[in-house]
Design an enzyme around this catalytic site. Structure first.
Site, PDB file in Angstrom:
ATOM      1  N   GLU A 167      -3.202   7.704  -4.384  1.00 33.07           N
ATOM      2  CA  GLU A 167      -2.761   6.266  -3.560  1.00 33.07           C
ATOM      3  C   GLU A 167      -2.863   5.343  -4.550  1.00 33.07           C
ATOM      4  O   GLU A 167      -3.422   5.167  -5.588  1.00 33.07           O
ATOM      5  CB  GLU A 167      -4.266   6.091  -2.921  1.00 33.07           C
ATOM      6  CG  GLU A 167      -4.355   4.826  -2.265  1.00 33.07           C
ATOM      7  CD  GLU A 167      -5.582   4.562  -1.480  1.00 33.07           C
ATOM      8  OE1 GLU A 167      -5.800   4.727  -0.151  1.00 33.07           O
ATOM      9  OE2 GLU A 167      -6.709   4.114  -2.136  1.00 33.07           O
ATOM     10  N   TYR A 181       0.914  -1.240  -0.023  1.00 30.15           N
ATOM     11  CA  TYR A 181      -0.051   0.029   0.058  1.00 30.15           C
ATOM     12  C   TYR A 181       0.953   1.073  -0.107  1.00 30.15           C
ATOM     13  O   TYR A 181       1.773   1.211   0.459  1.00 30.15           O
ATOM     14  CB  TYR A 181      -0.955  -0.154   1.234  1.00 30.15           C
ATOM     15  CG  TYR A 181      -1.891   1.237   1.527  1.00 30.15           C
ATOM     16  CD1 TYR A 181      -2.828   1.228   0.838  1.00 30.15           C
ATOM     17  CD2 TYR A 181      -1.037   2.286   1.855  1.00 30.15           C
ATOM     18  CE1 TYR A 181      -3.681   2.496   1.122  1.00 30.15           C
ATOM     19  CE2 TYR A 181      -1.731   3.546   2.112  1.00 30.15           C
ATOM     20  CZ  TYR A 181      -3.047   3.724   1.525  1.00 30.15           C
ATOM     21  OH  TYR A 181      -4.024   4.753   1.566  1.00 30.15           O
TER      22      TYR A 181
END
Ligand code: GDP
Ligand code: MN
Length: 379
Positions: free
Chosen positions: A189, A101
């Site tokens: 992101e 992530y």
């Protein structure tokens, strides 16, 4: 304004972040063509602005162009969490070794940026922060100084990357930060950023939320259909809001938690009025805007707020919800479950303003259902 994945992926690719080959398809025939040009197995992804598509059937695999055509015909014209699917992204399927992530978000309260990186990709950031806090590196970036090498080394150590992978990660993070800065983002992101079978890193998902003022300054031409009503307005505010026909207004942070809250309400016999996900790191202002928007739905009798504060701060959430509820002309009631970062402070704010909070999601959902079904409802 939130960009569609294919828009963000194109920006990533232009700026040197490796992404799988992809094309956008608006019909099954186009999907077939795209799959045959890409060659090999593909992933078909619904181009919608709600998160958690994977769990909602919005990400499917096809081995051949014919299969891609068939799956596209099933997906196009359908809905994901209430949002119509008008386009698909057809992307080269990547063999995944590890999911990471990586994101950069605006930290409003401290006027800085925060780089978040974890070895537990694929989950939503709030889940990672709540369930695997030790896997998460949080690195504050001073906007005047930028992202430094020692900060990247810290992230790399947390993710346990070495050699070429460590170098590629540093490169991707620097590029993501420069995109974030140049586009005036509130969030950029990559989830998941994967280590592929061959060892290289690839961004398998791309998310960008651009500050509305920056959108105007940059004159971004995205030819977006804005629509009308609360749903379109929510989209402009970067919330995921879907109207349903019940009377319990639900606000959660993270698609997974918000869905779970809705399910719990249904389990106790209640009917959700909506799905409203305020996302990660919401400020008091964001919560206030979300709740105000929700209260404009006349059907809402009770507001149920369920927040798991990881990146999100409970004190900010409490301040925002209290302000919105106090301004509600109809005096509707609030049920809160608030746990996590700065929960004591958040609970103090609620108490001082005469609002109760419950410890568990079950209790909160049951209470909300009870209140909604009581005669008079809102009194
Ligand atoms: P989201 O659920 O809306 O965040 O959609 P994503 O684009 O992140 O896709 C959901 C999940 O599907 C990812 O977390 C991956 O695990 C998986 N996925 C997507 N594309 C691929 C791919 O090319 N190969 C593999 N193995 N998994 C993929
Ligand atoms: Mn994703």
């Amino acid at each position: 304004m939130r960009l569609y994945e294919h828009e963000a992926a194109q920006i990533f690719s232009d700026r040197g972040i490796p992404v799988p080959r992809f094309e956008v398809a608006r019909s099954p025939t186009e999907a077939r063509g795209a799959a045959s040009r890409i060659g090999g197995p593909v992933v078909l992804k619904a181009m919608v602005l709600v998160g958690g598509r994977g769990k909602a059937g919005g990400v499917r695999r096809a081995r051949t162009p014919a299969e891609a055509e068939k799956i596209a015909s099933e997906m196009l014209g359908g809905e994901i969490r209430g949002e119509a699917v008008r386009a698909l992204m057809v992307a080269e399927q990547v063999e995944v070794e590890r999911e990471l992530y990586l994101s950069i978000i605006l930290e409003r309260s401290e006027a800085s940026h925060l780089l978040l990186a974890s070895g537990e990709g694929g989950m939503e950031i709030e889940e990672i922060a709540a369930q695997r806090p030790e896997s998460l590196a949080r690195i504050a970036i001073d906007p005047l100084i930028g992202l430094r090498d020692y900060q990247l080394r810290r992230a790399i150590a947390t993710l346990e990357l070495a050699g070429d992978q460590a170098r590629s990660f540093a490169e991707v993070a620097k590029r993501l930060y420069s995109i974030y800065r140049d586009y005036g983002c509130e969030l950029a992101e990559i989830n998941p950023l994967v280590v592929s079978r061959g060892g290289g890193l690839r961004a398998l998902d791309a998310k960008m939320i651009i500050d509305d003022n920056a959108v105007k300054t940059l004159g971004l031409e995205l030819g977006r259909e804005e629509g009308t009503g609360l749903e379109a307005e929510a989209r402009r505010l970067n919330f995921t809001y879907v109207e349903l026909d019940g009377d319990i207004g639900i606000i959660g942070n993270g698609a997974g938690l918000t869905m779970a809250t809705m399910d719990m309400v249904k389990l106790y016999g209640g009917r959700p009025a909506n799905f409203l996900d305020i996302g990660g790191g919401a400020s008091a202002e964001t919560v206030y805007k979300a709740a105000t928007l929700l209260l404009r739905n006349e059907r809402v009798k009770i507001v149920l707020l369920n927040v798991l504060g990881g990146i999100t701060r409970c004190d900010e959430v409490a301040a925002g919800i209290v302000k919105a509820m106090k301004e509600d002309g109809r005096g509707r009631r609030l049920v809160v479950r608030l746990v996590g970062t700065r929960e004591e402070e958040g609970r103090r704010i609620l108490r001082e303003n005469g609002y109760e909070y419950l410890e568990s999601m079950e209790e909160a959902a049951r209470k909300a259902v009870e209140m909604a079904s009581a005669p008079g409802g809102t009194a």
